[in-house]
Motif scaffolding. Structure first.
Motif, PDB file in Angstrom:
ATOM      1  N   ASN A  89     -14.470  -5.404 -14.014  1.00 44.05           N
ATOM      2  CA  ASN A  89     -13.661  -6.461 -13.323  1.00 44.05           C
ATOM      3  C   ASN A  89     -13.421  -6.097 -11.882  1.00 44.05           C
ATOM      4  N   ALA A  90     -14.569  -5.372 -11.360  1.00 46.63           N
ATOM      5  CA  ALA A  90     -14.310  -4.973  -9.776  1.00 46.63           C
ATOM      6  C   ALA A  90     -14.284  -6.123  -8.946  1.00 46.63           C
ATOM      7  N   ASP A  91     -14.892  -7.356  -9.096  1.00 43.81           N
ATOM      8  CA  ASP A  91     -14.466  -8.361  -8.156  1.00 43.81           C
ATOM      9  C   ASP A  91     -13.094  -8.595  -7.999  1.00 43.81           C
ATOM     10  N   GLY A  92     -12.444  -8.643  -9.130  1.00 46.16           N
ATOM     11  CA  GLY A  92     -11.082  -9.093  -9.260  1.00 46.16           C
ATOM     12  C   GLY A  92     -10.189  -8.097  -8.517  1.00 46.16           C
ATOM     13  N   VAL A  93     -10.588  -6.603  -8.778  1.00 47.97           N
ATOM     14  CA  VAL A  93      -9.942  -5.824  -7.964  1.00 47.97           C
ATOM     15  C   VAL A  93     -10.231  -5.768  -6.554  1.00 47.97           C
ATOM     16  N   LEU A  94     -11.492  -5.725  -6.123  1.00 48.67           N
ATOM     17  CA  LEU A  94     -11.750  -6.038  -4.664  1.00 48.67           C
ATOM     18  C   LEU A  94     -11.099  -7.030  -4.153  1.00 48.67           C
ATOM     19  N   LEU A  95     -11.071  -8.251  -4.726  1.00 46.05           N
ATOM     20  CA  LEU A  95     -10.226  -9.362  -3.844  1.00 46.05           C
ATOM     21  C   LEU A  95      -8.881  -9.246  -3.902  1.00 46.05           C
ATOM     22  N   GLY A  96      -8.416  -8.341  -5.045  1.00 45.29           N
ATOM     23  CA  GLY A  96      -6.957  -7.906  -4.637  1.00 45.29           C
ATOM     24  C   GLY A  96      -6.706  -6.885  -3.648  1.00 45.29           C
ATOM     25  N   VAL A  97      -7.658  -5.962  -3.597  1.00 42.73           N
ATOM     26  CA  VAL A  97      -7.654  -5.115  -2.614  1.00 42.73           C
ATOM     27  C   VAL A  97      -7.705  -5.790  -1.041  1.00 42.73           C
ATOM     28  N   ILE A  98      -8.577  -6.581  -1.054  1.00 42.72           N
ATOM     29  CA  ILE A  98      -8.537  -7.452   0.228  1.00 42.72           C
ATOM     30  C   ILE A  98      -7.333  -8.310   0.711  1.00 42.72           C
ATOM     31  N   TYR A  99      -6.827  -8.951  -0.435  1.00 39.87           N
ATOM     32  CA  TYR A  99      -5.519  -9.341  -0.201  1.00 39.87           C
ATOM     33  C   TYR A  99      -4.450  -8.526   0.260  1.00 39.87           C
ATOM     34  N   ALA A 100      -4.315  -7.216  -0.386  1.00 40.27           N
ATOM     35  CA  ALA A 100      -3.399  -5.998  -0.048  1.00 40.27           C
ATOM     36  C   ALA A 100      -3.737  -5.663   1.490  1.00 40.27           C
ATOM     37  N   ARG A 101      -4.742  -5.473   1.853  1.00 33.18           N
ATOM     38  CA  ARG A 101      -5.174  -5.100   3.224  1.00 33.18           C
ATOM     39  C   ARG A 101      -4.948  -6.172   4.092  1.00 33.18           C
ATOM     40  N   ASN A 102      -4.977  -7.480   3.720  1.00 32.45           N
ATOM     41  CA  ASN A 102      -4.595  -8.452   4.742  1.00 32.45           C
ATOM     42  C   ASN A 102      -3.037  -8.401   4.791  1.00 32.45           C
ATOM     43  N   ARG A 103      -2.340  -8.199   3.870  1.00 38.29           N
ATOM     44  CA  ARG A 103      -0.870  -8.267   3.970  1.00 38.29           C
ATOM     45  C   ARG A 103      -0.430  -7.228   4.877  1.00 38.29           C
ATOM     46  N   CYS A 104      -1.322  -5.905   4.757  1.00 37.43           N
ATOM     47  CA  CYS A 104      -0.899  -4.837   5.652  1.00 37.43           C
ATOM     48  C   CYS A 104      -1.201  -5.087   7.065  1.00 37.43           C
ATOM     49  N   GLY A 105      -2.604  -5.787   7.358  1.00 36.01           N
ATOM     50  CA  GLY A 105      -3.000  -5.936   8.731  1.00 36.01           C
ATOM     51  C   GLY A 105      -2.472  -6.947   9.431  1.00 36.01           C
TER      52      GLY A 105
END
Length: 188
Positions: A89-105
């Motif tokens: 399910n890496a695509d979902g995890v990576l998209l979630g990580v991208i969302y988290a990164r965007n909230r940090c940035g």
């Protein structure tokens, strides 16, 4: 080419840099979280200290994923894209990580909570029987929403794969994906 560094800025070098940056940040995450667990005073300041390499790992993870997508093409028919969706399910995890990164940035959000200490005492049971702090991703509704006009891509994946999950488990999933991707496709 910058001869003093020996870099040519080729795609392979950028990918190696991003993957190494992620691995180095992940190693710092382990060390800082262990340091945090061993502290007994000024936990608020120590928690922020533990989160810094998590945010760094998010940035490097997104950079490595983008470089892999560029390397193999963003076409949904590419082998990398298809494998990226299938792997754990890496695509979902990576998209979630991208969302988290965007909230940090973009909104400078504190994206994790410490659930190791409840009622002022260490609670090892919350960490699923493992030694170490139970640093978990924040609930989705605790994160700032994207700035007006900004993409909210990955919001559902954050809710499905990250919120309330152990931060280190997520980063280990991403690390396993990058190891597999590097072995399988970068070498070819």
């Amino acid at each position: 080419m910058n001869r003093s560094l020996g870099w040519t800025n080729q795609r392979e070098e950028r990918l190696d840099l991003a993957l190494q940056g992620f691995r180095d940040a992940l190693a710092r995450c382990y060390r800082r979280m262990q340091d945090y667990l061993n502290k007994t005073s000024n936990l608020g300041a120590e928690f922020r200290y533990a989160i810094i390499p998590v945010v760094e790992a998010l940035w490097w993870a997104v950079s490595a994923d983008e470089e892999l997508m560029d390397y193999h093409g963003r076409d949904k028919r590419s082998k990398y894209f298809q494998e990226r969706q299938r792997f754990n399910n890496a695509d979902g995890v990576l998209l979630g990580v991208i969302y988290a990164r965007n909230r940090c940035g973009h909104q400078r959000a504190l994206i994790a909570n410490d659930m190791s200490f409840r009622f002022g005492v260490p609670d090892r049971g919350f960490n699923q029987g493992r030694f170490g702090p139970a640093i978990v991703w924040r609930e989705f509704n605790e994160l700032p929403q994207p700035n007006r006009g900004a993409s909210s891509a990955g919001a559902q994946q954050y809710q499905d794969h990250l919120q309330d999950a152990l931060v280190m488990d997520t980063l280990e999933q991403v690390a396993a994906w990058f190891n597999r991707a590097q072995q399988s496709w970068v070498a070819n």
